[in-house]
Enzyme design. Sequence first.
Site, PDB file in Angstrom:
ATOM      1  N   GLU A  43      40.640  60.833  33.980  1.00  0.00           N
ATOM      2  CA  GLU A  43      40.084  59.245  33.075  1.00  0.00           C
ATOM      3  C   GLU A  43      39.243  59.086  33.734  1.00  0.00           C
ATOM      4  O   GLU A  43      38.517  58.739  35.127  1.00  0.00           O
ATOM      5  CB  GLU A  43      41.262  58.478  33.599  1.00  0.00           C
ATOM      6  CG  GLU A  43      41.128  56.695  32.890  1.00  0.00           C
ATOM      7  CD  GLU A  43      42.352  55.705  33.714  1.00  0.00           C
ATOM      8  OE1 GLU A  43      42.766  55.219  34.430  1.00  0.00           O
ATOM      9  OE2 GLU A  43      42.392  54.898  32.108  1.00  0.00           O
TER      10      GLU A  43
ATOM     11  N   PHE B 230      40.882  45.054  35.878  1.00  0.00           N
ATOM     12  CA  PHE B 230      39.802  44.199  36.108  1.00  0.00           C
ATOM     13  C   PHE B 230      39.490  44.403  34.386  1.00  0.00           C
ATOM     14  O   PHE B 230      38.861  43.800  33.264  1.00  0.00           O
ATOM     15  CB  PHE B 230      38.536  44.807  36.826  1.00  0.00           C
ATOM     16  CG  PHE B 230      37.718  45.579  35.537  1.00  0.00           C
ATOM     17  CD1 PHE B 230      36.966  46.395  34.656  1.00  0.00           C
ATOM     18  CD2 PHE B 230      38.259  47.177  36.156  1.00  0.00           C
ATOM     19  CE1 PHE B 230      36.409  47.429  33.891  1.00  0.00           C
ATOM     20  CE2 PHE B 230      37.726  48.847  35.409  1.00  0.00           C
ATOM     21  CZ  PHE B 230      37.065  48.073  34.722  1.00  0.00           C
TER      22      PHE B 230
ATOM     23  N   CYS C 144      42.835  50.987  28.667  1.00  0.00           N
ATOM     24  CA  CYS C 144      43.897  52.163  29.462  1.00  0.00           C
ATOM     25  C   CYS C 144      44.106  52.515  27.937  1.00  0.00           C
ATOM     26  O   CYS C 144      44.717  53.232  27.868  1.00  0.00           O
ATOM     27  CB  CYS C 144      44.844  51.623  29.445  1.00  0.00           C
ATOM     28  SG  CYS C 144      45.822  50.269  29.411  1.00  0.00           S
TER      29      CYS C 144
ATOM     30  N   GLU D  46      39.327  40.989  41.970  1.00  0.00           N
ATOM     31  CA  GLU D  46      38.664  39.873  42.597  1.00  0.00           C
ATOM     32  C   GLU D  46      37.042  41.103  41.637  1.00  0.00           C
ATOM     33  O   GLU D  46      36.133  39.989  42.237  1.00  0.00           O
ATOM     34  CB  GLU D  46      38.760  40.687  43.689  1.00  0.00           C
ATOM     35  CG  GLU D  46      37.986  42.672  44.468  1.00  0.00           C
ATOM     36  CD  GLU D  46      39.499  43.515  44.033  1.00  0.00           C
ATOM     37  OE1 GLU D  46      39.863  43.221  43.170  1.00  0.00           O
ATOM     38  OE2 GLU D  46      39.194  44.517  44.577  1.00  0.00           O
ATOM     39  N   ARG D  47      37.193  41.926  40.539  1.00  0.00           N
ATOM     40  CA  ARG D  47      35.920  41.817  40.041  1.00  0.00           C
ATOM     41  C   ARG D  47      35.345  40.663  38.889  1.00  0.00           C
ATOM     42  O   ARG D  47      34.377  40.595  38.898  1.00  0.00           O
ATOM     43  CB  ARG D  47      35.706  43.829  39.485  1.00  0.00           C
ATOM     44  CG  ARG D  47      36.111  44.232  40.312  1.00  0.00           C
ATOM     45  CD  ARG D  47      35.302  45.912  39.795  1.00  0.00           C
ATOM     46  NE  ARG D  47      36.779  46.398  39.970  1.00  0.00           N
ATOM     47  CZ  ARG D  47      37.085  47.895  39.459  1.00  0.00           C
ATOM     48  NH1 ARG D  47      35.552  48.097  39.494  1.00  0.00           N
ATOM     49  NH2 ARG D  47      38.236  48.228  39.855  1.00  0.00           N
TER      50      ARG D  47
ATOM     51  N   LYS E 176      48.025  38.078  41.684  1.00  0.00           N
ATOM     52  CA  LYS E 176      46.455  38.697  42.086  1.00  0.00           C
ATOM     53  C   LYS E 176      46.073  39.342  41.001  1.00  0.00           C
ATOM     54  O   LYS E 176      45.875  40.449  40.928  1.00  0.00           O
ATOM     55  CB  LYS E 176      47.442  39.203  43.470  1.00  0.00           C
ATOM     56  CG  LYS E 176      46.773  39.737  44.306  1.00  0.00           C
ATOM     57  CD  LYS E 176      44.659  40.392  44.304  1.00  0.00           C
ATOM     58  CE  LYS E 176      44.518  41.914  44.066  1.00  0.00           C
ATOM     59  NZ  LYS E 176      43.869  41.868  43.104  1.00  0.00           N
TER      60      LYS E 176
ATOM     61  N   SER F  69      44.911  51.676  38.301  1.00  0.00           N
ATOM     62  CA  SER F  69      44.960  52.769  38.188  1.00  0.00           C
ATOM     63  C   SER F  69      45.886  53.403  38.857  1.00  0.00           C
ATOM     64  O   SER F  69      47.093  53.114  39.291  1.00  0.00           O
ATOM     65  CB  SER F  69      43.649  53.107  38.736  1.00  0.00           C
ATOM     66  OG  SER F  69      43.884  52.844  40.238  1.00  0.00           O
TER      67      SER F  69
END
Length: 497
Positions: free
Chosen positions: A381, A147, A279, A174-175, A171, A224
């Site tokens: 994290e 996201f 990240c 979805e957020r 893909k 992640s």
Amino acid sequence: MSLKHLIGGQLVDGGSRRAPVYNPSTGAVIREVPLADAATLQQAVDAAQAAFPAWRNTPPAKRAQVLFRFKQLLESNEERLVQLISEEHGKTLEDAAGELRRGIENVEYATAAPELLKGEYNRNAGPSIDTWSDFQPLGVVAGITPFNFPAMVPLWMYPLAIACGNTFILKPSERDPSSTLAIAQLFEEAGLPKGVLNVVHGDKEAVDGLIDAPEVKALSFVGSTPIAEYIYARGTAKGKRVQALGGAKNHAVVMPDADLGNTVNALMGAAYGSCGERCMAISVAVCVGDQVADALIARLVPEIEKLKVGPGTQCGLDMGPLVTGAHLDKVTGYVADGVAAGAKLVVDGRSLKVADHEEGFFLGGCLFDQVTPEMRIYKEEIFGPVLCVVRVKSLEEGIALINAHEYGNGTCIFTRDGEAARLFGDQIEVGMVGINVPLPVPVAYHSFGGWKRSLFGDLHAYGPDGVRFYTRRKTITQRWPQRETQEASQFAFPSNG
Ligand code: NAD
């Protein structure tokens, strides 16, 4: 309003399940995203498979022409795209513009397809024998993205994969999927043939479908670490090529001779920019000596308290909200955990309220001192606006601390000492290193990737490694015998000896 999948050039529904998409500044659901089922996924796989033969045979220079038009469309649509990114992600408009620009740089790199795919050639590799290596596309490849960079991370993947002659199924997260979809539509508007790029929304079901589909030859993942490891293990077990980039805990070493004013400014942007949801965000300041730590904290505190936090779509802010309520709960849970573990919470951003946005997912900047390596706030994290200060006695101790951490994505050192910087660059076990550069994100013509549990796979993302990832080498050795000559069998292994 519900978003749609982009399959074979058509916007389609698919899958009976839906997920909410929030505006994190207000906490309201603003859209729904369909979650693909197996049949929808197969439709995308079939479309990508059908488009492959013609696209594979399209000259790289023609592919590049589409990429040039795509770049122009991205630039002329910048304002709309930046709004969309900010609206669903929450990052500030300036930050979203920076993300889009870095994404466009990957499109620019991919326009060099004819140069990048030139291959290698040797005349007279043996007597009258010529040999060359060709870099051929893999077929249908898939990308699964996080996201936190809904525009840039997909642009790390598909422009280059497509420039190399593959067809692609993306893909996205979805957020915050709207900007990702809008960008893919611009590629079609630029003249990309239908089915070369497909966007399928979804969750684990869609991802598992992509991993298991025999037609999908390679998977690029960014997200992640637990999911990266899962996708790498399951994908490689199916014989696929996989690059899976995971999470991070990025340390900045502050040396006693560092320019403290500039270090503070650099740390503020690197720790709190994008609400810490990068990240490459710096989440640990490793101070060499108590004097440095005390001086750094004294200067950081007023800066953190001054942070301008509000809805990302308003101009001139430093920080927007976190992406969802669930993520806000997770980050504040870490803050509570740090306090319980005995770390000193010097700035507590939990009481922040943004006027007229009481339901937004806001958290002010947080700063911990006296953090030690066994605490969860150090080991894991957090992915929020939380900076931890760890005190060490020497550079060597700092290097050992960083090398012992399970993640190895990014790091940096602030110093005026060339010898210290050189030692750090040489000894540190991290994939991307900054010397007085807090966010050393490689430019598009290098490649991006961490070490240790920040990357599963051999090749980094985009740049030269990306070309290698999205192509496979074929080496052809050729000899044309002279007419009418009789050639004897040769039983010894052929060599130039
Ligand atoms: P995430 O791992 O939750 O999701 C990433 C993608 O995986 C999404 O598309 C999601 O739909 C999918 N996914 C989620 N759960 C899944 C499951 N159980 N099975 C299969 N697929 C699943 O990550 P996120 O929260 O979207 O993004 C933040 C994370 O990404 C952070 O850890 C951050 O460090 C990392 N990240 C890494 C890099 C890098 O280059 N190393 C870059 C950006 C973000």
